[in-house]
Design an enzyme around this catalytic site. Structure first.
Site, PDB file in Angstrom:
ATOM      1  N   ALA A  75       3.733  -1.680   4.302  1.00  0.00           N
ATOM      2  CA  ALA A  75       2.984  -2.913   4.542  1.00  0.00           C
ATOM      3  C   ALA A  75       3.264  -4.258   4.007  1.00  0.00           C
ATOM      4  O   ALA A  75       2.287  -4.989   4.072  1.00  0.00           O
ATOM      5  CB  ALA A  75       1.430  -2.303   4.598  1.00  0.00           C
ATOM      6  N   GLY A  76       4.451  -4.490   3.951  1.00  0.00           N
ATOM      7  CA  GLY A  76       4.804  -5.738   3.200  1.00  0.00           C
ATOM      8  C   GLY A  76       4.497  -6.770   4.395  1.00  0.00           C
ATOM      9  O   GLY A  76       4.042  -7.790   3.838  1.00  0.00           O
ATOM     10  N   GLY A  77       4.801  -6.747   5.648  1.00  0.00           N
ATOM     11  CA  GLY A  77       4.565  -7.602   6.612  1.00  0.00           C
ATOM     12  C   GLY A  77       3.106  -7.846   6.677  1.00  0.00           C
ATOM     13  O   GLY A  77       2.800  -9.013   6.654  1.00  0.00           O
ATOM     14  N   SER A  78       2.584  -6.688   6.617  1.00  0.00           N
ATOM     15  CA  SER A  78       0.886  -6.969   6.743  1.00  0.00           C
ATOM     16  C   SER A  78       0.420  -7.710   5.613  1.00  0.00           C
ATOM     17  O   SER A  78      -0.575  -8.661   5.675  1.00  0.00           O
ATOM     18  CB  SER A  78       0.278  -5.269   6.701  1.00  0.00           C
ATOM     19  OG  SER A  78       0.666  -4.856   7.930  1.00  0.00           O
ATOM     20  N   ALA A  79       0.974  -7.449   4.337  1.00  0.00           N
ATOM     21  CA  ALA A  79       0.478  -8.112   3.254  1.00  0.00           C
ATOM     22  C   ALA A  79       0.745  -9.649   3.460  1.00  0.00           C
ATOM     23  O   ALA A  79      -0.210 -10.584   2.749  1.00  0.00           O
ATOM     24  CB  ALA A  79       1.423  -7.674   1.936  1.00  0.00           C
ATOM     25  N   GLY A 121       9.645  -0.809   4.451  1.00  0.00           N
ATOM     26  CA  GLY A 121       9.783   0.057   3.667  1.00  0.00           C
ATOM     27  C   GLY A 121       8.467   1.142   3.708  1.00  0.00           C
ATOM     28  O   GLY A 121       8.454   1.903   2.817  1.00  0.00           O
ATOM     29  N   GLY A 122       7.692   1.004   4.517  1.00  0.00           N
ATOM     30  CA  GLY A 122       6.571   1.773   4.735  1.00  0.00           C
ATOM     31  C   GLY A 122       5.397   1.477   3.847  1.00  0.00           C
ATOM     32  O   GLY A 122       4.444   2.291   3.600  1.00  0.00           O
ATOM     33  N   LYS A 165       0.620  -1.362   0.078  1.00  0.00           N
ATOM     34  CA  LYS A 165       0.023   0.082   0.000  1.00  0.00           C
ATOM     35  C   LYS A 165       1.005   1.284   0.212  1.00  0.00           C
ATOM     36  O   LYS A 165       1.893   1.220   0.370  1.00  0.00           O
ATOM     37  CB  LYS A 165      -1.081  -0.224   1.346  1.00  0.00           C
ATOM     38  CG  LYS A 165      -0.108  -0.108   2.307  1.00  0.00           C
ATOM     39  CD  LYS A 165       0.208   1.392   3.140  1.00  0.00           C
ATOM     40  CE  LYS A 165       0.797   1.266   4.441  1.00  0.00           C
ATOM     41  NZ  LYS A 165       1.592   2.218   5.025  1.00  0.00           N
ATOM     42  N   ASP A 188      -2.128  -2.508   9.923  1.00  0.00           N
ATOM     43  CA  ASP A 188      -2.357  -2.454   8.533  1.00  0.00           C
ATOM     44  C   ASP A 188      -2.884  -3.754   7.708  1.00  0.00           C
ATOM     45  O   ASP A 188      -3.377  -3.780   6.507  1.00  0.00           O
ATOM     46  CB  ASP A 188      -1.270  -2.052   7.608  1.00  0.00           C
ATOM     47  CG  ASP A 188      -0.522  -0.621   7.874  1.00  0.00           C
ATOM     48  OD1 ASP A 188      -1.489   0.179   8.363  1.00  0.00           O
ATOM     49  OD2 ASP A 188       0.564  -0.315   7.953  1.00  0.00           O
TER      50      ASP A 188
END
Ligand code: C5P
Length: 340
Positions: free
Chosen positions: A128-132, A125-126, A8, A164
């Site tokens: 939301a890769g972890g949230s993905a 990176g800001g 995002k 997120d």
């Protein structure tokens, strides 16, 4: 069972002061990007997780979109064209594994799985890769186990893992309030073309929020007195489909804090504007810089100019769907597409 979940950008991120629970009350607009992570859940004797980088042809050194062969980068290091996955935990600190365990515990369904994560989204990176990863793990395990929770149930569960995660489940474009976990969808008249400039390092979200608090306390940053007006400007721009209007309406209260911790980002924002972006901002808590282009073609041109300066530049389209199961043929067809 493989599921894909999007990265995002926050088109607008307005933060109130720190709440008693340590979180900040947000008024934000999320937009999901075609840049994505894939998570494959496979029944296994015990719980486990592995991670590898998706190789993106459009960031090959030559910069020729689509010409490099697709494949996988091995885990554990940076590699041209792939995300550096070396900081992703491979134990129960991994948020995708936490998501699968939480879903199993809450529903009583399923048993141990191995999660294989293919990352297209920069780490820390800001974006939301972890949230993905968490959202994709929830959707993949739900499909495997047939929990019947539905997307809303999965999003609600995901909010326990990270602010997120509900947005990564639902995707598209949405206004977020609370910690960012309460969502209302926003319709947009158009698709939007983005260029993402990942930094060579990550930024810790709690650290950026702490810096935001310090700047507010020092009187160097004042909360917006009328946050609803900025929101209305973003919503009007989304309805109009005009990239210039959206570019002018973009805003991120965390940007001064990210710039304070990573001053070189000022030059990255400037380089993006000079390369032809109609809007430029730090994505979420950074350090990725997001550039809005007037068209997919313009995005490719901007990315090519920035790559010629030695920067890493990715292109992505938005809004993208939330976490969803990939048909087997797609799941085996190569890395996540990042472009139109
Ligand atoms: O919810 P999540 O785990 O993604 O948040 C990570 C950290 O970011 C929190 O521990 C908090 O320091 C900060 N945060 C915040 N306000 C929010 C969201 C996150 O202060 N609305």
């Amino acid at each position: 069972m493989t599921a894909r979940a999007p990265a995002k950008v926050n088109l607008l991120l307005q933060s109130g002061p720190r709440r008693a629970d340590g979180y900040h009350e947000l008024l934000t607009v999320f937009q999901a990007l075609s840049l994505a992570d894939d998570v494959t859940a496979t029944p296994a004797p015990r719980w486990g997780v592995s991670v590898r980088a998706a190789v993106r042809p459009d960031v090959s050194a030559e910069g020729h979109h689509g010409e490099a062969s697709s494949g996988e980068a091995s885990s554990g290091g940076s590699r041209p064209g792939g995300v550096d996955v070396s900081a992703v935990p491979l134990d129960e600190g991994n948020i995708a594994l936490q998501a699968a365990l939480l879903l199993a515990r809450e529903t009583g369904a399923g048993g141990p799985v191995h999660l294989s994560i293919r990352k297209g989204v920069p780490v820390a990176g800001g974006m939301a890769g972890g949230s993905a990863d968490a959202a994709a793990a929830l959707v993949a395990c739900d499909a495997l186990w047939g929990t019947g929770l539905g997307l809303d149930g999965l999003a609600e569960l995901g909010a326990e893992l990270g602010s997120d995660v509900p947005f990564a489940v639902h995707g598209r474009t949405a206004v977020g309030t609370g910690r960012g976990e309460r969502l209302v969808p926003v319709l947009t008249a158009s698709t939007w073309a983005w260029v993402l400039l990942p930094a060579g390092h990550g930024l810790s979200t709690p650290r950026v929020y702490a810096e935001f608090d310090a700047l507010v306390e020092a009187g160097r940053l004042a909360p917006d007195a009328a946050p609803g007006e900025r929101l209305r400007a973003v919503e009007a721009a989304l309805r109009s489909g005009d990239p210039h209007a959206l570019g002018a309406a973009l805003g991120n209260d965390l940007e001064p804090a990210a710039l304070s911790l990573a001053p070189e980002l000022a030059g990255t924002l400037e380089a993006g504007r000079a390369a032809g972006a109609v809007g430029a901002l730090v994505s979420g808590s950074g350090p990725t810089v997001a550039l809005l282009a007037t068209s997919p073609r313009s995005a490719r041109e901007i990315a090519a100019r920035l790559r010629a300066q030695g920067r890493t530049a990715l292109t992505a389209m938005a809004p993208a769907p939330g976490a969803h199961v990939l048909e087997p043929v797609l799941a085996s067809a190569g890395p996540a597409r990042t472009d139109d």
